[in-house]
Write a protein that holds these residues in place. Sequence first.
Motif, PDB file in Angstrom:
ATOM      1  N   PHE A  35       0.901  -0.929   0.205  1.00 18.46           N
ATOM      2  CA  PHE A  35       0.181   0.231   0.118  1.00 18.46           C
ATOM      3  C   PHE A  35       0.686   1.465   0.260  1.00 18.46           C
ATOM      4  CE2 PHE A  35      -3.186  -2.489   2.447  1.00 18.46           C
ATOM      5  CZ  PHE A  35      -3.848  -3.380   0.856  1.00 18.46           C
ATOM      6  N   ALA A  36       0.007   2.391  -0.740  1.00 18.72           N
ATOM      7  CA  ALA A  36       0.519   3.508  -0.871  1.00 18.72           C
ATOM      8  C   ALA A  36       1.976   4.369   0.960  1.00 18.72           C
ATOM      9  CB  ALA A  36       0.497   4.323  -1.957  1.00 18.72           C
ATOM     10  N   GLU A  37       1.083   4.313   1.143  1.00 19.21           N
ATOM     11  CA  GLU A  37       1.689   4.530   2.984  1.00 19.21           C
ATOM     12  C   GLU A  37       2.723   3.961   3.259  1.00 19.21           C
ATOM     13  OE1 GLU A  37      -2.452   2.594   4.097  1.00 19.21           O
ATOM     14  OE2 GLU A  37      -1.736   3.810   2.464  1.00 19.21           O
ATOM     15  N   TYR A  38       2.585   2.665   2.665  1.00 21.28           N
ATOM     16  CA  TYR A  38       4.044   1.816   3.149  1.00 21.28           C
ATOM     17  C   TYR A  38       5.372   1.501   2.356  1.00 21.28           C
ATOM     18  CZ  TYR A  38       0.634   1.029   6.850  1.00 21.28           C
ATOM     19  OH  TYR A  38      -0.688   1.126   7.915  1.00 21.28           O
ATOM     20  N   LEU A  39       5.123   2.296   0.861  1.00 16.59           N
ATOM     21  CA  LEU A  39       6.321   2.024  -0.031  1.00 16.59           C
ATOM     22  C   LEU A  39       7.864   2.414   0.847  1.00 16.59           C
ATOM     23  CD1 LEU A  39       4.480   3.787  -2.828  1.00 16.59           C
ATOM     24  CD2 LEU A  39       5.218   1.182  -2.251  1.00 16.59           C
ATOM     25  N   GLU A  40       7.786   3.478   1.031  1.00 14.83           N
ATOM     26  CA  GLU A  40       8.910   4.164   2.267  1.00 14.83           C
ATOM     27  C   GLU A  40       9.513   2.751   2.359  1.00 14.83           C
ATOM     28  OE1 GLU A  40       9.757   7.307   4.001  1.00 14.83           O
ATOM     29  OE2 GLU A  40       8.265   8.356   3.065  1.00 14.83           O
ATOM     30  N   GLY A  41       9.380   1.873   3.091  1.00 17.36           N
ATOM     31  CA  GLY A  41      10.106   0.009   3.901  1.00 17.36           C
ATOM     32  C   GLY A  41       9.525  -0.709   2.632  1.00 17.36           C
ATOM     33  N   ILE A  42      10.059  -0.254   1.812  1.00 18.19           N
ATOM     34  CA  ILE A  42      10.789  -1.486   0.936  1.00 18.19           C
ATOM     35  C   ILE A  42      11.063  -1.045   0.098  1.00 18.19           C
ATOM     36  CG2 ILE A  42       8.167  -2.894   1.077  1.00 18.19           C
ATOM     37  CD1 ILE A  42       8.579  -1.512  -2.597  1.00 18.19           C
ATOM     38  N   GLN A  43      12.238   0.387   0.414  1.00 13.53           N
ATOM     39  CA  GLN A  43      13.115   0.614  -0.232  1.00 13.53           C
ATOM     40  C   GLN A  43      14.743  -0.522  -0.763  1.00 13.53           C
ATOM     41  OE1 GLN A  43      14.689   4.272   1.686  1.00 13.53           O
ATOM     42  NE2 GLN A  43      16.246   4.184  -0.454  1.00 13.53           N
ATOM     43  N   ASN A  44      14.842  -1.174   0.274  1.00 13.05           N
ATOM     44  CA  ASN A  44      16.402  -2.098   0.058  1.00 13.05           C
ATOM     45  C   ASN A  44      16.244  -3.626  -0.511  1.00 13.05           C
ATOM     46  OD1 ASN A  44      16.497   0.281   2.166  1.00 13.05           O
ATOM     47  ND2 ASN A  44      18.683   0.366   0.423  1.00 13.05           N
ATOM     48  N   ILE A  45      14.738  -3.343  -1.066  1.00  9.08           N
ATOM     49  CA  ILE A  45      14.871  -5.566  -1.182  1.00  9.08           C
ATOM     50  C   ILE A  45      14.558  -5.808  -2.854  1.00  9.08           C
ATOM     51  CG2 ILE A  45      12.682  -6.473  -1.537  1.00  9.08           C
ATOM     52  CD1 ILE A  45      11.100  -5.625   0.563  1.00  9.08           C
ATOM     53  N   ALA A  46      15.131  -5.640  -3.407  1.00  7.60           N
ATOM     54  CA  ALA A  46      16.257  -6.331  -3.918  1.00  7.60           C
ATOM     55  C   ALA A  46      15.879  -7.559  -5.163  1.00  7.60           C
ATOM     56  CB  ALA A  46      16.942  -5.463  -4.332  1.00  7.60           C
ATOM     57  N   PRO A  47      15.961  -7.966  -5.731  1.00  7.57           N
ATOM     58  CA  PRO A  47      15.618  -9.280  -6.743  1.00  7.57           C
ATOM     59  C   PRO A  47      16.742 -10.398  -6.122  1.00  7.57           C
ATOM     60  CG  PRO A  47      15.062  -7.377  -8.454  1.00  7.57           C
ATOM     61  CD  PRO A  47      15.901  -7.103  -7.459  1.00  7.57           C
ATOM     62  N   GLY A  48      16.328 -11.284  -5.815  1.00 13.08           N
ATOM     63  CA  GLY A  48      16.911 -12.301  -4.771  1.00 13.08           C
ATOM     64  C   GLY A  48      17.005 -12.484  -3.874  1.00 13.08           C
ATOM     65  N   THR A  49      16.561 -11.062  -2.955  1.00 12.79           N
ATOM     66  CA  THR A  49      16.512 -10.742  -1.479  1.00 12.79           C
ATOM     67  C   THR A  49      15.744 -12.334  -0.893  1.00 12.79           C
ATOM     68  OG1 THR A  49      16.330  -9.165  -1.448  1.00 12.79           O
ATOM     69  CG2 THR A  49      15.570  -9.608   0.785  1.00 12.79           C
ATOM     70  N   ASP A  50      15.864 -12.721   0.144  1.00 12.59           N
ATOM     71  CA  ASP A  50      15.103 -13.865   1.035  1.00 12.59           C
ATOM     72  C   ASP A  50      13.818 -13.079   2.254  1.00 12.59           C
ATOM     73  OD1 ASP A  50      16.136 -16.470  -0.495  1.00 12.59           O
ATOM     74  OD2 ASP A  50      17.722 -16.147   0.579  1.00 12.59           O
ATOM     75  N   LEU A  51      12.727 -13.563   1.966  1.00  9.82           N
ATOM     76  CA  LEU A  51      12.126 -12.689   2.883  1.00  9.82           C
ATOM     77  C   LEU A  51      11.570 -13.252   3.707  1.00  9.82           C
ATOM     78  CD1 LEU A  51      10.076 -10.010   0.438  1.00  9.82           C
ATOM     79  CD2 LEU A  51      12.272  -9.197   1.755  1.00  9.82           C
ATOM     80  N   LEU A  52      11.030 -13.061   5.061  1.00  8.61           N
ATOM     81  CA  LEU A  52       9.922 -13.339   5.340  1.00  8.61           C
ATOM     82  C   LEU A  52       9.089 -12.730   5.807  1.00  8.61           C
ATOM     83  CD1 LEU A  52       9.511 -16.247   7.754  1.00  8.61           C
ATOM     84  CD2 LEU A  52      10.522 -14.909   9.486  1.00  8.61           C
ATOM     85  N   LEU A  53       7.764 -13.525   4.416  1.00 10.40           N
ATOM     86  CA  LEU A  53       6.476 -12.550   4.666  1.00 10.40           C
ATOM     87  C   LEU A  53       5.140 -13.630   6.135  1.00 10.40           C
ATOM     88  CD1 LEU A  53       4.791 -10.367   3.225  1.00 10.40           C
ATOM     89  CD2 LEU A  53       4.285 -12.705   1.520  1.00 10.40           C
TER      90      LEU A  53
END
Length: 136
Positions: A37-55
Motif C-alpha cells: 500500500f502507498a503509505e508503506y512504500l518507503e519501507g521496501i526501499q532496499n528490497i531487491a531481486p534475489g532477496t530472501d524474505l520472511l512474509l
Amino acid sequence: MESTIKFIGKIHSPLKSLDDCPRQEDEGAPAATIEIFAEYLEGIQNIAPGTDLLLLTWLDKADRTVLKLRPRNDPNAPLTGVFSTRSPDRPNPIGIHTVKVVSVSADGTIEICGIEVLDQTPVVDIKHIWKYKVSE
C-alpha cells in the motif's frame, strides 16, 4: 489490552479457493505478487531481486475457533493441539512464509516465488532474512 494490526499490502495470486492451495510453499505453490500500500512504500526501499524474505500474512479465511485438529486433514492422524501444527485454522491466523524476491517495481509491486495463500490475502509484515557468516 487492545491492539490493532495494520495491513501493509495484499497478495495477488492465481489461487482463488482453499481447494487450490498446496499445504506448503514447497508443494507446488505458484508465483505471486505482493502489492504494498502507498503509505508503506518507503519501507521496501532496499528490497531487491534475489532477496530472501520472511512474509507474515493474515489468513483471513481461517477458522479462528479451532484448537484441535488432525494434521494435514489426515483422518487417521490423532487429534493434535493447533499450536503443534502449521494449520491456518487457529485463534490468530498469522501465516509465515519464506519467499525469494524475483522483481520489485517502482509502484510497490514485489514479484515473489511460490507462496501458498489465496488471492487478496492481507500482508501483515515483511522481514529480511539475513544470512550471517560465522568466522572461524
